[in-house]
Design a protein around this motif. Structure first.
Motif, PDB file in Angstrom:
ATOM      1  N   LEU A 182     -10.348 -42.122 -58.032  1.00  0.00           N
ATOM      2  CA  LEU A 182     -11.008 -43.427 -58.120  1.00  0.00           C
ATOM      3  C   LEU A 182     -11.671 -43.811 -56.795  1.00  0.00           C
ATOM      4  CD1 LEU A 182      -8.323 -45.214 -60.282  1.00  0.00           C
ATOM      5  CD2 LEU A 182     -10.608 -44.496 -61.014  1.00  0.00           C
ATOM      6  N   VAL A 183     -11.097 -43.391 -55.687  1.00  0.00           N
ATOM      7  CA  VAL A 183     -11.750 -43.617 -54.391  1.00  0.00           C
ATOM      8  C   VAL A 183     -13.054 -42.823 -54.341  1.00  0.00           C
ATOM      9  CG1 VAL A 183     -11.564 -43.182 -51.897  1.00  0.00           C
ATOM     10  CG2 VAL A 183      -9.672 -44.271 -53.120  1.00  0.00           C
ATOM     11  N   ARG A 184     -13.030 -41.598 -54.837  1.00  0.00           N
ATOM     12  CA  ARG A 184     -14.267 -40.801 -54.877  1.00  0.00           C
ATOM     13  C   ARG A 184     -15.315 -41.451 -55.776  1.00  0.00           C
ATOM     14  NH1 ARG A 184     -10.416 -36.666 -54.819  1.00  0.00           N
ATOM     15  NH2 ARG A 184     -10.529 -36.397 -57.079  1.00  0.00           N
ATOM     16  N   ARG A 185     -14.880 -42.193 -56.777  1.00  0.00           N
ATOM     17  CA  ARG A 185     -15.802 -42.877 -57.692  1.00  0.00           C
ATOM     18  C   ARG A 185     -16.400 -44.132 -57.053  1.00  0.00           C
ATOM     19  NH1 ARG A 185     -16.980 -42.781 -63.711  1.00  0.00           N
ATOM     20  NH2 ARG A 185     -18.172 -44.697 -63.889  1.00  0.00           N
ATOM     21  N   GLY A 186     -15.829 -44.603 -55.966  1.00  0.00           N
ATOM     22  CA  GLY A 186     -16.387 -45.765 -55.283  1.00  0.00           C
ATOM     23  C   GLY A 186     -15.420 -46.879 -54.980  1.00  0.00           C
ATOM     24  N   GLY A 187     -14.166 -46.742 -55.424  1.00  0.00           N
ATOM     25  CA  GLY A 187     -13.162 -47.737 -55.092  1.00  0.00           C
ATOM     26  C   GLY A 187     -12.763 -47.612 -53.627  1.00  0.00           C
ATOM     27  N   VAL A 188     -12.272 -48.692 -53.081  1.00  0.00           N
ATOM     28  CA  VAL A 188     -11.848 -48.748 -51.682  1.00  0.00           C
ATOM     29  C   VAL A 188     -10.391 -49.196 -51.675  1.00  0.00           C
ATOM     30  CG1 VAL A 188     -12.252 -49.903 -49.476  1.00  0.00           C
ATOM     31  CG2 VAL A 188     -14.184 -49.364 -50.978  1.00  0.00           C
ATOM     32  N   PRO A 189      -9.517 -48.551 -50.898  1.00  0.00           N
ATOM     33  CA  PRO A 189      -8.132 -49.019 -50.851  1.00  0.00           C
ATOM     34  C   PRO A 189      -8.069 -50.523 -50.561  1.00  0.00           C
ATOM     35  CG  PRO A 189      -8.329 -46.919 -49.725  1.00  0.00           C
ATOM     36  CD  PRO A 189      -9.735 -47.375 -50.051  1.00  0.00           C
ATOM     37  N   ALA A 190      -7.333 -51.233 -51.417  1.00  0.00           N
ATOM     38  CA  ALA A 190      -7.246 -52.696 -51.304  1.00  0.00           C
ATOM     39  C   ALA A 190      -6.315 -53.084 -50.162  1.00  0.00           C
ATOM     40  CB  ALA A 190      -6.749 -53.281 -52.616  1.00  0.00           C
ATOM     41  N   ARG A 191      -6.624 -54.213 -49.553  1.00  0.00           N
ATOM     42  CA  ARG A 191      -5.842 -54.717 -48.421  1.00  0.00           C
ATOM     43  C   ARG A 191      -5.582 -56.211 -48.610  1.00  0.00           C
ATOM     44  NH1 ARG A 191      -5.664 -50.897 -44.907  1.00  0.00           N
ATOM     45  NH2 ARG A 191      -5.017 -52.084 -43.095  1.00  0.00           N
ATOM     46  N   MET A 192      -4.451 -56.638 -48.104  1.00  0.00           N
ATOM     47  CA  MET A 192      -4.138 -58.069 -48.022  1.00  0.00           C
ATOM     48  C   MET A 192      -4.228 -58.423 -46.549  1.00  0.00           C
ATOM     49  SD  MET A 192      -1.017 -58.450 -50.741  1.00  0.00           S
ATOM     50  CE  MET A 192      -0.530 -60.004 -50.071  1.00  0.00           C
ATOM     51  N   GLY A 193      -5.351 -58.914 -46.140  1.00  0.00           N
ATOM     52  CA  GLY A 193      -5.574 -59.181 -44.731  1.00  0.00           C
ATOM     53  C   GLY A 193      -6.009 -57.911 -44.025  1.00  0.00           C
ATOM     54  N   ASP A 194      -6.081 -57.975 -42.730  1.00  0.00           N
ATOM     55  CA  ASP A 194      -6.585 -56.851 -41.954  1.00  0.00           C
ATOM     56  C   ASP A 194      -5.632 -55.674 -41.855  1.00  0.00           C
ATOM     57  OD1 ASP A 194      -8.968 -58.121 -41.473  1.00  0.00           O
ATOM     58  OD2 ASP A 194      -8.291 -59.000 -39.578  1.00  0.00           O
ATOM     59  N   HIS A 195      -4.349 -55.925 -41.904  1.00  0.00           N
ATOM     60  CA  HIS A 195      -3.390 -54.867 -41.584  1.00  0.00           C
ATOM     61  C   HIS A 195      -2.343 -54.623 -42.665  1.00  0.00           C
ATOM     62  CE1 HIS A 195      -5.142 -54.794 -37.624  1.00  0.00           C
ATOM     63  NE2 HIS A 195      -4.984 -56.102 -37.558  1.00  0.00           N
ATOM     64  N   TRP A 212      -3.701 -50.117 -56.148  1.00  0.00           N
ATOM     65  CA  TRP A 212      -4.709 -51.181 -56.086  1.00  0.00           C
ATOM     66  C   TRP A 212      -5.952 -50.684 -55.360  1.00  0.00           C
ATOM     67  CZ3 TRP A 212      -3.741 -55.529 -58.717  1.00  0.00           C
ATOM     68  CH2 TRP A 212      -2.419 -55.823 -59.026  1.00  0.00           C
ATOM     69  N   LEU A 213      -7.104 -51.007 -55.918  1.00  0.00           N
ATOM     70  CA  LEU A 213      -8.380 -50.700 -55.275  1.00  0.00           C
ATOM     71  C   LEU A 213      -9.275 -51.916 -55.323  1.00  0.00           C
ATOM     72  CD1 LEU A 213      -9.207 -47.183 -56.737  1.00  0.00           C
ATOM     73  CD2 LEU A 213      -8.524 -47.704 -54.401  1.00  0.00           C
ATOM     74  N   THR A 214     -10.146 -52.018 -54.357  1.00  0.00           N
ATOM     75  CA  THR A 214     -11.219 -52.993 -54.388  1.00  0.00           C
ATOM     76  C   THR A 214     -12.504 -52.232 -54.702  1.00  0.00           C
ATOM     77  OG1 THR A 214     -10.141 -54.403 -52.760  1.00  0.00           O
ATOM     78  CG2 THR A 214     -12.528 -54.670 -53.028  1.00  0.00           C
TER      79      THR A 214
END
Length: 84
Positions: free
Chosen positions: A35-48, A55-57
């Motif tokens: 899914l990251v290769r498809r365009g998703g980005v690892p989701a984050r809660m805040g900067d760190h 979860w992906l954004t």
């Protein structure tokens, strides 16, 4: 939830539409890399604080057409099968 409008399926969050147009998607953790290769980005809660491989954004530019948006919504809906 998470500053957006969340959509639940079977009492679990499937996706959340962010104020900036991005989509937070619950995923099957075993599909994370694909899914990251498809365009998703690892989701984050805040900067760190990473949310983990379940979860992906998806940036708004990736979901600008109905087909791609539909794909990611289906990923979120389908995640309920893998998350117990």
């Amino acid at each position: 939830m998470f500053g957006g409008l969340s959509f639940m399926v079977d009492e679990r969050m499937a996706v959340a539409a962010g104020r900036d147009g991005d989509l937070l998607v619950r995923t099957d953790p075993t599909e994370h890399d694909a899914l990251v290769r498809r365009g998703g980005v690892p989701a984050r809660m805040g900067d760190h604080r990473p949310m983990g491989p379940g979860w992906l954004t998806v940036p708004s530019a990736r979901i600008s057409d109905d087909v791609e948006l539909g794909y990611w919504v289906e990923v979120g809906i389908g995640s309920r099968r893998s998350s117990g």
